[in-house]
Design a protein around this motif. Structure first.
Motif, PDB file in Angstrom:
ATOM      1  N   LYS A 107       0.822  -1.220   0.000  1.00 56.93           N
ATOM      2  CA  LYS A 107       0.000   0.000   0.000  1.00 56.93           C
ATOM      3  C   LYS A 107       0.852   1.264   0.000  1.00 56.93           C
ATOM      4  N   ILE A 108       2.138   1.122   0.270  1.00 59.86           N
ATOM      5  CA  ILE A 108       3.031   2.277   0.293  1.00 59.86           C
ATOM      6  C   ILE A 108       3.365   2.646  -1.149  1.00 59.86           C
ATOM      7  N   PRO A 109       3.031   3.868  -1.566  1.00 57.77           N
ATOM      8  CA  PRO A 109       3.320   4.254  -2.951  1.00 57.77           C
ATOM      9  C   PRO A 109       4.818   4.396  -3.192  1.00 57.77           C
ATOM     10  N   VAL A 110       5.245   3.886  -4.324  1.00 59.70           N
ATOM     11  CA  VAL A 110       6.637   4.024  -4.741  1.00 59.70           C
ATOM     12  C   VAL A 110       6.600   4.606  -6.143  1.00 59.70           C
ATOM     13  N   ALA A 111       7.218   5.765  -6.320  1.00 57.43           N
ATOM     14  CA  ALA A 111       7.201   6.434  -7.621  1.00 57.43           C
ATOM     15  C   ALA A 111       8.042   5.662  -8.629  1.00 57.43           C
TER      16      ALA A 111
END
Length: 133
Positions: A107-111
């Protein structure tokens, strides 16, 4: 203050020291509160310890719950990305972590482009009590 109270570490690791000022005592009194509501926002993941740092911005525990895997004690969050890419390696996550941790991590966004260095953020907002990404 840095030169006097924490010349070779960060403020998060600083102690009271000898003959501390009233201001320094006040700052340290608030440190635990600040640390309890702060997490590391994943940028390039190179400075975040998988096992020791709070980096999962989800209500509850901000650290992984899976037991430390032998041989990976010093691993960084960047080791969880696909080689050469800024995206989670889902197969690796499933091999290392329990299902609950995998669900929280993905769920942690990673660009898809380099976000730069990891940074400390306040993890809770007053409006919803959840992560403030």
């Amino acid at each position: 203050m840095k030169a006097r109270y924490f010349p070779s570490s960060s403020i998060l690791n600083a102690g009271l020291g000898n003959n501390p000022s009233y201001v320094w005592r006040s700052i340290l009194a608030a440190k635990d509160l600040i640390c309890s509501g702060s997490v590391l926002k994943v940028g390039n993941g190179e400075d975040i310890s998988i096992w020791n740092d709070p980096w999962i911005p989800v209500y509850g525990s901000t650290r992984v719950q899976t037991s430390v895997v032998q041989g990976l004690e010093d691993a960084k969050v960047s080791n969880l990305f696909k080689t050469g890419l800024n995206e989670w390696d889902y197969d690796l996550l499933r091999d290392i972590f329990n299902q609950e941790d995998v669900e929280r991590i993905v769920k942690i966004p990673v660009a898809h482009t380099n976000q730069g260095a990891d940074k400390w953020i306040w993890s809770f907002s007053c409006s919803n009590g959840g992560a403030s990404f």
